[in-house]
Design a protein around this motif. Structure first.
Motif, PDB file in Angstrom:
ATOM      1  N   LEU A  96      22.774  36.666 -18.374  1.00 56.19           N
ATOM      2  CA  LEU A  96      23.675  37.849 -18.361  1.00 56.19           C
ATOM      3  C   LEU A  96      23.418  38.508 -19.583  1.00 56.19           C
ATOM      4  O   LEU A  96      23.906  39.721 -19.793  1.00 56.19           O
ATOM      5  N   GLY A  97      22.689  38.054 -20.423  1.00 57.90           N
ATOM      6  CA  GLY A  97      22.466  38.736 -21.774  1.00 57.90           C
ATOM      7  C   GLY A  97      23.383  38.160 -22.641  1.00 57.90           C
ATOM      8  O   GLY A  97      23.282  38.862 -24.118  1.00 57.90           O
ATOM      9  N   ALA A  98      24.185  37.157 -22.807  1.00 57.67           N
ATOM     10  CA  ALA A  98      25.135  36.834 -23.997  1.00 57.67           C
ATOM     11  C   ALA A  98      24.309  36.221 -25.031  1.00 57.67           C
ATOM     12  O   ALA A  98      23.280  35.790 -24.974  1.00 57.67           O
ATOM     13  N   ALA A  99      24.732  36.743 -26.202  1.00 64.47           N
ATOM     14  CA  ALA A  99      24.048  36.157 -27.290  1.00 64.47           C
ATOM     15  C   ALA A  99      24.327  34.836 -27.661  1.00 64.47           C
ATOM     16  O   ALA A  99      25.266  34.079 -26.979  1.00 64.47           O
ATOM     17  N   TYR A 100      23.569  33.983 -28.464  1.00 68.87           N
ATOM     18  CA  TYR A 100      23.652  32.728 -28.695  1.00 68.87           C
ATOM     19  C   TYR A 100      24.959  32.283 -29.327  1.00 68.87           C
ATOM     20  O   TYR A 100      25.657  31.242 -29.103  1.00 68.87           O
ATOM     21  N   GLU A 101      25.715  33.170 -29.895  1.00 64.42           N
ATOM     22  CA  GLU A 101      26.819  33.008 -30.663  1.00 64.42           C
ATOM     23  C   GLU A 101      27.927  32.778 -29.666  1.00 64.42           C
ATOM     24  O   GLU A 101      29.044  31.956 -30.101  1.00 64.42           O
ATOM     25  N   ARG A 102      27.974  33.507 -28.579  1.00 66.68           N
ATOM     26  CA  ARG A 102      28.887  33.397 -27.407  1.00 66.68           C
ATOM     27  C   ARG A 102      28.827  31.897 -26.985  1.00 66.68           C
ATOM     28  O   ARG A 102      29.990  31.114 -26.731  1.00 66.68           O
ATOM     29  N   LEU A 103      27.692  31.312 -26.782  1.00 67.52           N
ATOM     30  CA  LEU A 103      27.793  30.075 -26.288  1.00 67.52           C
ATOM     31  C   LEU A 103      28.228  29.024 -27.233  1.00 67.52           C
ATOM     32  O   LEU A 103      28.895  27.976 -27.011  1.00 67.52           O
ATOM     33  N   TRP A 104      28.087  29.319 -28.508  1.00 65.23           N
ATOM     34  CA  TRP A 104      28.528  28.402 -29.498  1.00 65.23           C
ATOM     35  C   TRP A 104      30.252  28.363 -29.557  1.00 65.23           C
ATOM     36  O   TRP A 104      30.611  27.536 -30.058  1.00 65.23           O
ATOM     37  N   GLU A 105      30.744  29.686 -29.354  1.00 66.63           N
ATOM     38  CA  GLU A 105      32.150  30.017 -29.344  1.00 66.63           C
ATOM     39  C   GLU A 105      32.840  29.024 -28.245  1.00 66.63           C
ATOM     40  O   GLU A 105      33.773  28.474 -28.363  1.00 66.63           O
ATOM     41  N   VAL A 106      32.095  28.988 -26.913  1.00 72.48           N
ATOM     42  CA  VAL A 106      32.589  28.644 -25.784  1.00 72.48           C
ATOM     43  C   VAL A 106      32.838  26.857 -26.138  1.00 72.48           C
ATOM     44  O   VAL A 106      33.513  26.118 -25.686  1.00 72.48           O
ATOM     45  N   SER A 107      31.457  26.402 -26.801  1.00 76.06           N
ATOM     46  CA  SER A 107      31.417  24.980 -27.209  1.00 76.06           C
ATOM     47  C   SER A 107      32.455  24.672 -28.259  1.00 76.06           C
ATOM     48  O   SER A 107      33.173  23.243 -27.986  1.00 76.06           O
ATOM     49  N   LEU A 108      33.008  25.613 -29.022  1.00 76.87           N
ATOM     50  CA  LEU A 108      33.955  25.175 -29.972  1.00 76.87           C
ATOM     51  C   LEU A 108      35.325  25.082 -29.339  1.00 76.87           C
ATOM     52  O   LEU A 108      36.078  24.219 -29.486  1.00 76.87           O
ATOM     53  N   CYS A 109      35.468  25.685 -28.272  1.00 74.21           N
ATOM     54  CA  CYS A 109      36.791  25.784 -27.491  1.00 74.21           C
ATOM     55  C   CYS A 109      36.814  24.529 -26.860  1.00 74.21           C
ATOM     56  O   CYS A 109      38.077  23.896 -26.800  1.00 74.21           O
ATOM     57  N   ALA A 110      35.961  23.973 -26.264  1.00 70.66           N
ATOM     58  CA  ALA A 110      35.923  22.636 -25.642  1.00 70.66           C
ATOM     59  C   ALA A 110      35.885  21.726 -26.660  1.00 70.66           C
ATOM     60  O   ALA A 110      36.854  20.715 -26.230  1.00 70.66           O
ATOM     61  N   GLN A 111      35.506  21.663 -27.893  1.00 67.56           N
ATOM     62  CA  GLN A 111      35.830  20.822 -28.826  1.00 67.56           C
ATOM     63  C   GLN A 111      37.376  20.774 -29.113  1.00 67.56           C
ATOM     64  O   GLN A 111      37.819  19.596 -29.420  1.00 67.56           O
ATOM     65  N   VAL A 112      37.984  21.814 -29.501  1.00 65.86           N
ATOM     66  CA  VAL A 112      39.382  21.814 -29.609  1.00 65.86           C
ATOM     67  C   VAL A 112      40.253  21.252 -28.503  1.00 65.86           C
ATOM     68  O   VAL A 112      41.262  20.485 -28.785  1.00 65.86           O
ATOM     69  N   VAL A 113      39.758  21.435 -27.237  1.00 69.44           N
ATOM     70  CA  VAL A 113      40.503  20.720 -26.161  1.00 69.44           C
ATOM     71  C   VAL A 113      40.329  19.180 -26.230  1.00 69.44           C
ATOM     72  O   VAL A 113      41.431  18.602 -26.113  1.00 69.44           O
ATOM     73  N   SER A 114      39.247  18.790 -26.418  1.00 70.26           N
ATOM     74  CA  SER A 114      39.032  17.459 -26.780  1.00 70.26           C
ATOM     75  C   SER A 114      39.889  16.881 -27.886  1.00 70.26           C
ATOM     76  O   SER A 114      40.256  15.674 -27.774  1.00 70.26           O
ATOM     77  N   LEU A 115      40.123  17.503 -28.950  1.00 68.69           N
ATOM     78  CA  LEU A 115      40.791  16.967 -30.201  1.00 68.69           C
ATOM     79  C   LEU A 115      42.448  16.932 -29.845  1.00 68.69           C
ATOM     80  O   LEU A 115      42.828  15.985 -29.987  1.00 68.69           O
TER      81      LEU A 115
END
Length: 452
Positions: free
Chosen positions: A194-213
């Motif tokens: 969809l054209g998302a920048a790499y930065e957006r992928l890392w932000e989604v990953s960060l949200c998931a890590q916060v949930v795991s915490l």
């Protein structure tokens, strides 16, 4: 006194469960599923190599100055997490691992310096070490609380064919991990398409890590009642060595050491190998990784109730077949000419590795609990020290991985240049196949000597 604590724990875990206790155990197992799902949900993972190139790093810097540090960081990371688990308990160690997971994604997303990105190899090693050791100790806490009465009944009837409940838990947890990685890979590829920048992928990953915490914090509070009292160094050292030297656990320990050396290389460098063969970036990396996880999840779910996987009679067949398969698949990856050949070998490698890993965890945990019941508990408490056992195994794996990585990185070809990535895959694959055949030969020799 320690002996009184042991007897009280034995009495508690063998007593009939109330409905409230059973519900609490089921809830804790569900939370473990949520925890492992959120921890592994990293849409950015399949694009790490491309993201670092996008940040301005060269291909040589990535494979020589950043990625290899993970192999060296594993050794102190496993030691640190093992001691932490021993000091504060398995569930609190999971919280520490979740914190390191958040730090890893945060630094990768918001840092562009070489030192910061090299530091992420230490933080991700600490996070992985916590999950590899303390997580299964937490599973044991929940499992013993839920199933202790059934285990005692099976032991009394002389069952040697494994524990179906434990197998179900391990396979479902391993399958959930695969499903999480599957969805993460699909999410990453979909976002890139969809054209998302790499930065957006890392932000989604960060949200998931916060949930795991957050989930790990709740789990630490919930499992506080399951923790045993502090145990002395001399006691757990004796108990862990006693477990490690038992034949049923020793053979899986050797399997784990050999297999993880290859898996570390494949997991760390397959994207770099693909780039070296095709000389371009691939937005399909996430989808390919997702297919590997999908195949693993399907196999794990479909074999969760297959009785022979928990039966010690089939141990050597499982050990040798999975080692030999993965060795051949690593050779195929190194020799691949087209990207689809490499993709196919990688997907099959991941499926075999995850299936073998689930068999290893369930058989080692079953053997540990069986030895503990036969001995009436160890020196250190009513439960086998699973976290320490897996920690010592991971410590050995980390040392062997670091040595193998150093040897491959520093090795030169006849023309004076470093070994190519394809050559590294070929060498490790051939070594894995040789190890599988050697183990079969040793087993055949032992049977011959016993017959004589």
């Amino acid at each position: 006194p320690l002996q009184a604590t042991m007897e009280a724990n034995m009495e508690l875990t063998s007593a009939p469960m109330t409905q409230t206790a059973r519900t609490a155990a089921h809830l804790s197992m569900l939370v473990l599923l949520v925890f492992i799902f959120s921890t592994e949900f990293l849409p950015s993972e399949a694009f790490l190599n491309d993201y670092l190139i996008d940040k301005g790093f060269s291909h040589k810097e990535i494979i020589d100055d950043i990625f290899p540090l993970y192999s060296y960081a594993r050794l102190p990371a496993v030691l640190t997490m093992g001691l932490l688990s021993q000091s504060i308990g398995a569930s609190l160690t999971l919280v520490a691992g979740a914190i390191f997971g958040c730090v890893t994604v945060f630094l990768t997303r918001f840092s562009s310096g070489l030192f910061a990105l090299q530091s992420t190899q230490m933080t991700v090693a600490l996070s992985a070490a916590a999950h590899d050791t303390a997580f299964w100790a937490a599973v044991q806490d929940v499992h013993i609380t839920e199933r202790r009465r059934a285990l005692e009944s099976e032991h009394a009837s002389g069952s040697e064919a494994g524990d179906p409940s434990l197998q179900l838990h391990v396979h479902y947890l391993k399958a959930t991990l695969a499903v999480s990685n599957l969805l993460a890979g699909l999410t990453g590829s979909f976002m890139r398409q969809l054209g998302a920048a790499y930065e957006r992928l890392w932000e989604v990953s960060l949200c998931a890590q916060v949930v795991s915490l957050l989930v790990a914090s709740w789990l630490a509070w919930k499992l506080a009642a399951y923790q045993e009292s502090q145990i002395r160094c001399r006691s757990w050292t004796f108990d862990v060595l006693k477990l490690l030297l038992s034949p049923g656990i020793a053979v899986w320990t050797i399997w784990d050491i050999i297999n993880h050396v290859g898996h570390l290389t494949v997991g760390t460098f397959w994207q770099s190998l693909l780039h070296a063969k095709t000389h371009r970036s691939h937005n399909s990396n996430g989808a390919v990784a997702a297919l590997g996880y999908f195949g693993g999840a399907v196999v794990l779910f479909s074999t969760a109730r297959l009785a022979i996987l928990g039966n010690p009679k089939y141990r050597w067949w499982l050990v040798s077949s999975t080692l030999l398969s993965n060795g051949l698949l690593m050779i195929c990856m190194g020799a691949a000419v087209t990207e689809w050949e490499l993709f196919t070998a990688y997907i099959m490698f991941e499926v075999v590795f995850r299936f073998g890993g689930a068999c290893r965890v369930q058989q080692v945990m079953f053997e540990s609990q069986k030895l503990w019941r036969d001995a009436g508990g160890g020196v250190s408490g009513a439960k086998p020290p699973i976290a320490l056992l897996f920690g010592l195994t991971d410590l050995t794996c980390a040392a062997v991985q670091a040595a193998a990585q150093y040897a491959l990185t520093r090795s030169y070809r006849d023309n004076g240049k470093h070994l190519s990535l394809a050559s590294r895959f070929d060498i490790l694959g051939a070594a894995t196949c040789a190890a599988a055949l050697l183990m079969l030969l040793c087993k055949a020799c032992c049977r011959t000597l016993q017959a004589l």
